[in-house]
Motif scaffolding. Structure first.
Motif, PDB file in Angstrom:
ATOM      1  N   ARG A  27      25.121  31.591  64.762  1.00 26.63           N
ATOM      2  CA  ARG A  27      23.675  31.821  64.840  1.00 26.63           C
ATOM      3  C   ARG A  27      22.939  30.574  65.342  1.00 26.63           C
ATOM      4  O   ARG A  27      22.000  30.676  66.145  1.00 26.63           O
ATOM      5  N   LYS A  28      23.364  29.407  64.887  1.00 26.80           N
ATOM      6  CA  LYS A  28      22.744  28.165  65.363  1.00 26.80           C
ATOM      7  C   LYS A  28      23.022  27.962  66.850  1.00 26.80           C
ATOM      8  O   LYS A  28      22.145  27.512  67.603  1.00 26.80           O
ATOM      9  N   GLN A  61      20.704  30.193  68.712  1.00 24.61           N
ATOM     10  CA  GLN A  61      19.333  29.690  68.707  1.00 24.61           C
ATOM     11  C   GLN A  61      19.139  28.621  69.782  1.00 24.61           C
ATOM     12  O   GLN A  61      18.091  28.572  70.438  1.00 24.61           O
ATOM     13  N   TYR A 109      19.261  30.414  73.329  1.00 21.68           N
ATOM     14  CA  TYR A 109      18.108  31.257  73.653  1.00 21.68           C
ATOM     15  C   TYR A 109      16.781  30.638  73.213  1.00 21.68           C
ATOM     16  O   TYR A 109      15.811  31.346  72.961  1.00 21.68           O
ATOM     17  N   ASP A 110      16.755  29.310  73.146  1.00 19.03           N
ATOM     18  CA  ASP A 110      15.514  28.572  72.882  1.00 19.03           C
ATOM     19  C   ASP A 110      14.809  29.062  71.621  1.00 19.03           C
ATOM     20  O   ASP A 110      13.575  29.157  71.575  1.00 19.03           O
ATOM     21  N   ASN A 111      15.619  29.405  70.619  1.00 18.45           N
ATOM     22  CA  ASN A 111      15.102  29.868  69.329  1.00 18.45           C
ATOM     23  C   ASN A 111      14.213  31.107  69.464  1.00 18.45           C
ATOM     24  O   ASN A 111      13.324  31.358  68.640  1.00 18.45           O
ATOM     25  N   SER A 112      14.479  31.902  70.505  1.00 16.73           N
ATOM     26  CA  SER A 112      13.661  33.084  70.767  1.00 16.73           C
ATOM     27  C   SER A 112      14.513  34.344  70.628  1.00 16.73           C
ATOM     28  O   SER A 112      15.403  34.595  71.453  1.00 16.73           O
ATOM     29  N   LEU A 113      14.211  35.141  69.610  1.00 13.50           N
ATOM     30  CA  LEU A 113      14.906  36.417  69.468  1.00 13.50           C
ATOM     31  C   LEU A 113      14.540  37.376  70.605  1.00 13.50           C
ATOM     32  O   LEU A 113      15.356  38.228  70.980  1.00 13.50           O
ATOM     33  N   LEU A 152      16.992  36.627  73.331  1.00 13.73           N
ATOM     34  CA  LEU A 152      18.314  37.153  72.981  1.00 13.73           C
ATOM     35  C   LEU A 152      18.338  38.675  73.105  1.00 13.73           C
ATOM     36  O   LEU A 152      19.285  39.244  73.681  1.00 13.73           O
ATOM     37  N   SER A 175      15.718  39.310  63.013  1.00 13.30           N
ATOM     38  CA  SER A 175      15.999  38.079  62.262  1.00 13.30           C
ATOM     39  C   SER A 175      17.366  37.560  62.704  1.00 13.30           C
ATOM     40  O   SER A 175      18.288  38.343  62.959  1.00 13.30           O
ATOM     41  N   TRP A 176      17.486  36.239  62.790  1.00  8.66           N
ATOM     42  CA  TRP A 176      18.778  35.649  63.173  1.00  8.66           C
ATOM     43  C   TRP A 176      19.858  36.015  62.162  1.00  8.66           C
ATOM     44  O   TRP A 176      21.031  36.154  62.525  1.00  8.66           O
TER      45      TRP A 176
END
Length: 690
Positions: free
Chosen positions: A173-174, A177, A180-184, A187, A202-203
């Motif tokens: 998951r990290k 993140q 994908y630049d911390n963008s769900l 993703l 949610s991740w």
């Protein structure tokens, strides 16, 4: 480019010959070390890989160390002037560690934690396992870092497999993140999660692919494979921290694999990515020689392809054969012994394509467990009076004569592109023929044309430059990385020749189909667009005719394409696509591109590439005439060419070099006639001045 590479270690002044040595299995047999010392001299070996899977002998209890046996092995090697490639033992850990720290054991994709056993049954994310590995590696570096026998670190052994434990899920998951630049939202778009209502909010909802969970989102599957490669590399980098700190001048490698028995490059890890983190490429070669489904020569072509791939991973630097068998293996469906002469021939082939070593698994057959009948230099009989030992000694003597070849290069003007990630994505793609995609086999078929004509080839990955090659071939390039289309345009515009085929340019690096027509970013440089692919049954073929009226057959795939500036150089003559282009050519800038819209038979490839070879004046490295099944390869430096003539057939074969050639047999030092006959499985290595 012709050059001589510097050795990665000053002591590597010639070819390495030896292999996996497991004295830790013989600690209760003290006379074995004495026997091995003498036998190693008789076999003309100079290098042993030691301590692979030796952890339980080094640390039988936590914090209790027994280095005496390894001290003796290292000292004996130094006394006879030999080399040691010293392994870190992380490929299999002791039972006490699994018992004391169960987190080090892997969890399978079904989310069940494995029991202790087998090898590479470790979690590569586990902080405990990383700590324990660094501890033992630091002790090895402190004790042996300045030992005169040490020339290289062998990190673990044949990395592979994955772990699905909670630690790895969190790491995945990290990793996502970051990707994908911390963008769900990014993703979800990349994975196209609107399909089957799979959108993530949610991740924590994201899990690795599972047989009882999600395994049909191709972006997820692809990213998991990428993560496994990156996490394996990260574990490897953790392993080498104390080695780089304490022994910065000792090179490191780890042994890559092929996927056997058909010599398909191993698809579990992306070695293109891994290659950037080792000092020298090494790989384990176990082709199924003498199998009953293809000729020896056909298999030799596939082995050559893999050798040429591994040579180019470090931009042409010679690689090492870290493992091969001198006789047979124990895990093929039929474990057939190498015929007399085959071991020397296969060894010469590896050297011809860029190896600076022939190293074996294994030196001495063990008494028990699963590999007790795997081939070895020393059989259970324990003496040198065996056919296999004599052939190994013959190879050892030859390698001593081939010392001047060490570090030389292969100069190729033709490149064939192979991409691990395209291999993954095509295997996952639910379409086409499930059993007929055969990506690597397709690459090897295009390679065949040049191998049979003794024209050197570089097998390159998408990160390598295209410039410098007269011809670049990219069969079934299903997945295109960002920017690759522009690189091809620049290459062709500046005068290059580029060939690709059906099923190319279909998806981007997230496995999302290109919009606007296939072949995606290659559409402009090829001058065509593809409407659909017709998949044929195995027994079906379709007829096509080239511009000269020659008739050929296509099988498996026929693609319906439209011309956008390109010209048809062959057309289908049957089915509803009768009259449509089956192959095209397109002038683009100063160069030319070609598109093969079907899986053409070998005769078509022979004619098509034959014309390109003639048009581009692509020649062999040395003028020679030889029949099919005889391979002529050349390694060279600025002054000397080393010519390898190899007969991969079961009959005598004539070879004719130019009459004015001056050839010296490197095994005998005598001048070689320009015309000679190679016996079945025969080979000779010749020297001539450039």
């Amino acid at each position: 480019m012709t050059k001589r590479w510097e050795p990665v270690h000053p002591a590597m002044t010639g070819m390495l010959h030896g292999g996996d040595y497991n004295p830790d299995q013989w600690l209760g047999y003290p006379h074995i070390l004495d026997e091995d010392d003498e036998l190693m001299k008789l076999a003309h070996t100079n290098t042993m890989s030691v301590n692979i899977f030796g952890w339980s002998a080094l640390e039988p209890e936590e914090g209790v160390y027994r280095f005496e046996w390894l001290d003796e092995v290292m000292d004996r090697a130094a006394a006879r002037g030999g080399h040691i490639i010293l392994a870190t033992p992380s490929g299999a850990r002791p039972a006490w560690m699994s018992e004391q720290y169960p987190e080090v054991l892997r969890v399978s994709s079904n989310r069940v934690r494995n029991l202790h056993g087998l090898r590479h049954n470790h979690c590569f994310t586990s902080p405990v396992y990383r700590k324990k590995t660094q501890q033992i590696n630091r002790l090895l570096a402190e004790r042996y870092g300045k030992h005169p026998a040490l020339i290289m670190w062998h990190i673990s052994n044949e990395y592979g497999g994955d772990c699905h434990c909670d630690l790895c899920q969190d790491a995945f998951r990290k990793w996502l993140q970051v990707r994908y630049d911390n963008s769900l939202d990014k993703l979800n778009h990349a994975w196209w999660t609107g399909f089957w209502s799979h959108r993530f909010s949610s991740w924590s909802q994201i899990e690795s692919p599972a047989p009882h969970g999600e395994n049909q989102v191709h972006g997820l599957n692809l990213d998991w494979r990428r993560f496994v490669t990156d996490q394996t590399i990260d574990f490897y980098q953790s392993e080498i921290v104390p080695l780089r700190e304490l022994t910065p001048d000792i090179p490191v490698t780890t042994n890559f694999m092929g996927n056997y028995p058909d010599m398909r490059p191993f698809t579990g890890l992306n070695y293109e990515a891994f290659a950037k983190h080792v000092d020298i490429i090494s790989w384990d070669a176990y082709p199924a020689w003498h199998n009953n489904w293809e000729s020896t020569a056909s298999l030799a072509k596939d082995v050559a392809f893999v050798n040429d791939l591994y040579r180019r991973l470090k931009d042409g630097r010679p690689f090492l054969i870290m493992e091969c068998t001198p006789s047979l293996v124990n895990w093929h469906e039929v474990n057939k012994a190498k015929r007399p002469g085959m071991h020397k021939l296969s060894s010469v082939q590896s050297i011809a394509h860029g190896s600076d070593s022939i190293l074996y698994f294994q030196w001495r057959k063990g008494r028990g467990a699963s590999e007790k009948f795997h081939g070895a230099v020393v059989d259970h009989a324990g003496h040198p009076d065996t056919r296999v030992f004599r052939e190994v000694a013959e190879v050892g003597r030859l390698l001593e004569q081939l010392a001047p070849v060490t570090g030389t290069s292969v100069d190729a003007k033709v490149a064939i592109l192979y991409d691990w990630e395209t291999d993954w994505a095509l295997a996952d793609a639910q379409g086409f023929g499930q059993d007929s995609k055969q990506y690597v086999r397709t690459c090897q078929e295009h390679y065949r044309v040049f191998w049979e004509r003794n024209i050197p080839v570089d097998v390159i990955t998408p990160d390598k430059p295209l410039e410098g090659y007269q011809l670049v071939i990219a069969p079934m390039l299903y997945m295109l990385r960002e920017g690759f289309g522009t690189r091809v345009e620049d290459y062709v515009r500046q005068g290059g020749r580029f060939v690709t085929t059906y099923a190319s340019g279909m998806v981007d690096e997230n496995d999302l189909a290109f919009l606007g027509g296939f072949p995606g970013p290659l559409r402009e440089v090829l001058g065509i667009w593809s409407e659909e692919i017709d998949t044929l049954y195995p027994e079906e073929t379709r007829e096509l005719v080239d511009a000269d009226g020659n008739v050929y057959a296509a099988r498996d795939y026929c693609e319906l394409i439209h011309l956008e500036g390109a010209e048809a150089i062959a057309s289908f003559s049957s089915d509803f696509y009768q009259g449509q282009a089956a192959a095209t050519a397109y002038s683009y800038g100063s160069g030319r591109s070609y598109y093969l819209a079907a899986r053409h038979e070998a005769r078509f490839h022979d004619a098509f590439y034959g014309k390109l070879i003639e048009e581009l004046s692509i020649t062999t490295a040395i003028p020679v005439e030889a029949d099919a099944g005889v391979s002529i390869q050349v390694r060279s430096d600025e002054e000397t060419q080393y010519v390898f003539a190899m007969n991969f057939t079961e009959r005598e074969q004539p070879v004719q070099f130019a009459n004015d050639a001056v050839l010296t047999d490197m095994a005998t030092g005598e001048q070689q006639h320009t015309s000679f006959v190679l016996p079945p499985y025969g080979s000779v290595v010749l020297r001539t001045e450039r």
